[in-house]
Design an enzyme around this catalytic site. Structure first.
Site, mmCIF file in Angstrom:
data_model
loop_
_atom_site.group_PDB
_atom_site.id
_atom_site.type_symbol
_atom_site.label_atom_id
_atom_site.label_comp_id
_atom_site.label_asym_id
_atom_site.label_seq_id
_atom_site.Cartn_x
_atom_site.Cartn_y
_atom_site.Cartn_z
ATOM 1 N N LEU A 1 11.250 -76.156 63.844
ATOM 2 C CA LEU A 1 11.804 -77.501 63.693
ATOM 3 C C LEU A 1 13.324 -77.456 63.578
ATOM 4 C CD1 LEU A 1 9.680 -79.238 60.922
ATOM 5 C CD2 LEU A 1 9.922 -79.972 63.287
ATOM 6 N N ILE B 1 6.739 -71.353 60.346
ATOM 7 C CA ILE B 1 7.381 -72.642 60.612
ATOM 8 C C ILE B 1 8.894 -72.492 60.415
ATOM 9 C CG2 ILE B 1 7.379 -75.121 60.124
ATOM 10 C CD1 ILE B 1 4.657 -74.795 58.789
ATOM 11 N N PRO B 2 9.556 -71.768 61.326
ATOM 12 C CA PRO B 2 11.013 -71.638 61.196
ATOM 13 C C PRO B 2 11.652 -73.022 61.345
ATOM 14 C CG PRO B 2 10.186 -70.398 63.103
ATOM 15 C CD PRO B 2 9.038 -71.115 62.504
ATOM 16 N N HIS B 3 12.669 -73.286 60.549
ATOM 17 C CA HIS B 3 13.321 -74.585 60.640
ATOM 18 C C HIS B 3 14.770 -74.491 60.204
ATOM 19 C CE1 HIS B 3 11.301 -74.278 56.720
ATOM 20 N NE2 HIS B 3 12.303 -74.983 56.224
ATOM 21 N N GLY B 4 15.540 -75.438 60.701
ATOM 22 C CA GLY B 4 16.957 -75.498 60.346
ATOM 23 C C GLY B 4 17.435 -76.933 60.336
#
Length: 150
Positions: free
Chosen positions: A103, A65-68
């Site tokens: 996300l 779940i990569p997110h920034g």
């Protein structure tokens, strides 16, 4: 919160083929830039890479779940990719990853961010849902799986 409220069909990609963590994050940032053209693609990529520096967003079982967090983002945006071949993503269980639910969220809204992450993690905890994501043969089929489960 429904996943379908975060994800559009053009941000759902089945059977993608990349061979590195960096390249998959680049592709995610390209798709996010198409949906958020006011944000430079490089800034989106930097936000994702900066989060990865804190620790891998690979949560195990072939899922990441990569997110920034970013300024100038009004609502969370999600991108779903299913890789044809799992790639090394430094996941906590050391297994390669083939489901990526990325996300981009507004900076500063911690409660909303945590709630969104919890919703996504809960959905991805469903083995049948993950199996359906992995077996989707087209972008449209992948999106249908998301809409039907959320």
């Amino acid at each position: 919160m429904k996943l379908s409220s975060l994800i559009s069909q053009d941000c759902s990609k089945a059977a993608v083929l990349f061979n590195s963590k960096k390249r998959i994050l680049e592709f995610i940032s390209e798709l996010a830039h198409e949906k958020l053209p006011h944000l430079p693609q490089q800034d989106i990529l930097s936000a994702l890479l900066n989060r990865e520096k804190l620790g891998s967003t690979g949560i195990g079982r072939g899922i990441a779940i990569p997110h920034g967090r970013m300024n100038n983002v009004e609502e969370p945006l999600a991108v779903v990719l299913v890789s044809k071949t799992p790639i090394n993503f430094d996941a906590i269980d050391n297994r390669p990853v083939d489901i990526f639910l990325a996300l981009i969220v507004p900076d500063g809204d911690n409660q909303q961010h945590l709630k969104t992450l919890a919703t996504i993690a809960d959905k991805l905890n469903n083995k049948e849902f993950c199996k359906q994501l992995r077996t989707a043969k087209s972008d449209a089929e992948l999106y249908q799986v998301i809409v039907s489960q959320s």
